[in-house]
Scaffold this motif. Structure first.
Motif, short mmCIF file in Angstrom:
data_model
loop_
_atom_site.label_atom_id
_atom_site.label_comp_id
_atom_site.label_asym_id
_atom_site.label_seq_id
_atom_site.Cartn_x
_atom_site.Cartn_y
_atom_site.Cartn_z
N PRO A 157 0.66 -1.18 -0.05
CA PRO A 157 0.09 -0.10 -0.03
C PRO A 157 0.80 1.20 -0.02
N ASP A 158 0.26 2.37 -0.59
CA ASP A 158 0.91 3.69 -0.66
C ASP A 158 0.03 4.72 0.02
N PRO A 159 0.44 5.03 1.13
CA PRO A 159 -0.50 6.17 2.00
C PRO A 159 -0.60 7.42 1.22
N ASP A 160 0.48 7.63 0.28
CA ASP A 160 0.28 9.00 -0.62
C ASP A 160 -0.59 8.93 -1.47
N LYS A 161 -0.97 7.83 -1.76
CA LYS A 161 -2.21 7.73 -3.00
C LYS A 161 -3.48 8.36 -2.81
N ALA A 162 -4.05 8.19 -1.57
CA ALA A 162 -5.33 8.67 -1.11
C ALA A 162 -5.44 8.91 0.11
N PRO A 163 -4.70 10.14 0.50
CA PRO A 163 -4.70 10.64 2.02
C PRO A 163 -6.22 10.83 2.42
N ASP A 164 -6.66 10.31 3.60
CA ASP A 164 -7.95 10.51 4.28
C ASP A 164 -7.95 10.01 5.57
N ARG A 165 -7.99 11.11 6.31
CA ARG A 165 -7.65 10.88 7.92
C ARG A 165 -8.79 10.05 8.53
N LEU A 166 -9.96 10.02 7.89
CA LEU A 166 -11.29 9.21 8.39
C LEU A 166 -11.44 7.74 7.56
N SER A 167 -10.50 7.53 6.88
CA SER A 167 -10.50 6.32 6.12
C SER A 167 -9.71 5.21 7.07
N GLU B 71 -9.52 17.66 19.07
CA GLU B 71 -8.72 18.24 20.00
C GLU B 71 -7.35 17.56 20.03
N LEU B 72 -7.26 16.27 19.65
CA LEU B 72 -5.93 15.42 19.51
C LEU B 72 -5.15 16.12 18.24
N ALA B 73 -5.82 16.42 17.10
CA ALA B 73 -5.30 17.04 15.98
C ALA B 73 -4.53 18.27 16.13
#
Length: 213
Positions: free
Chosen positions: A97-107, A159-161
């Motif tokens: 997997p390549d996390p740079d392809k579709a960054p989505d913090r809720l995924s 808040e964490l973010a």
């Protein structure tokens, strides 16, 4: 023997996933053994166990502890090179997997991709550090939070973010001579329960509370 070893080679990963060899690794992680002693434990002929041990040794998954002379034969005593193993995504380089392809913090899938990258990078660092006789400077936190509602979980995440962004802004220095970039990975996800544990819990619930003695 290491506590955890990272398998980066595709062939070594394939070898480790064989059921018989995985069983032998588990036995040798507990205590050293020879083809003869292992054959009795796993219920296989000594020659077949010896064959599997040779393959495991070729890929660095087991290592020689000592050789014992028994009459005209030499008994080789081996142990696992680590107590446990993690297969790096680099072993599946073509489809990792390549996390740079579709960054989505809720995924959840993006979270998996980030986790896979962490295993790969920390594995490479660990392997290099072991060869150099050094340690890898890391820091990790593991905690459990029980949220009363989805709204509370969302508020916590925001808040964490925000707190993390403030810390990064405070310490991030692009001009520091000799500075070294570090990755920071934060994740919030429901705790998974193994199916066997769920069945045990369900069985206890059906049986009712234990009787007082």
């Amino acid at each position: 023997m290491f506590d955890v070893a990272v398998i980066e080679d595709a062939q070594a990963a394939e070898v480790s996933l064989d059921p018989v060899r995985a069983r032998l690794l588990a036995e040798l992680a507990g205590e050293p053994g020879s083809a003869t002693t292992l054959a009795a434990k796993v219920g296989l002929p000594r020659q077949k166990v010896n064959y599997h041990l040779r393959i495991l040794e070729q890929h660095g998954l087991v290592e020689l502890v000592e050789e014992r002379r028994k009459g005209n034969c030499t008994e080789r005593v081996l142990r696992a090179s680590a107590a446990s193993y993690v297969i790096s995504p680099s072993a599946l380089a073509a489809v990792e997997p390549d996390p740079d392809k579709a960054p989505d913090r809720l995924s959840a899938r993006w979270l998996l991709a980030l986790g896979a990258r962490m295993i790969k990078e920390v594995g490479l660092l660990l392997t290099g550090a072991q060869r150099a006789g050094k340690k890898v400077g890391t820091f990790a936190l593991d905690a459990e939070v029980r949220f009363a509602s989805a709204g509370d979980r969302a508020a916590f995440a925001e808040e964490l973010a925000a707190a993390t962004a403030a810390l990064i802004s405070k310490y991030h220095d692009t001009t520091a001579e000799g500075g070294r970039p570090h990755r920071l990975l934060l994740a919030v996800h429901p705790r998974a329960v193994h199916p066997a544990a769920e069945q045990t819990t369900a069985g206890r619930a059906a049986a009712g509370p234990p009787e007082a003695e």
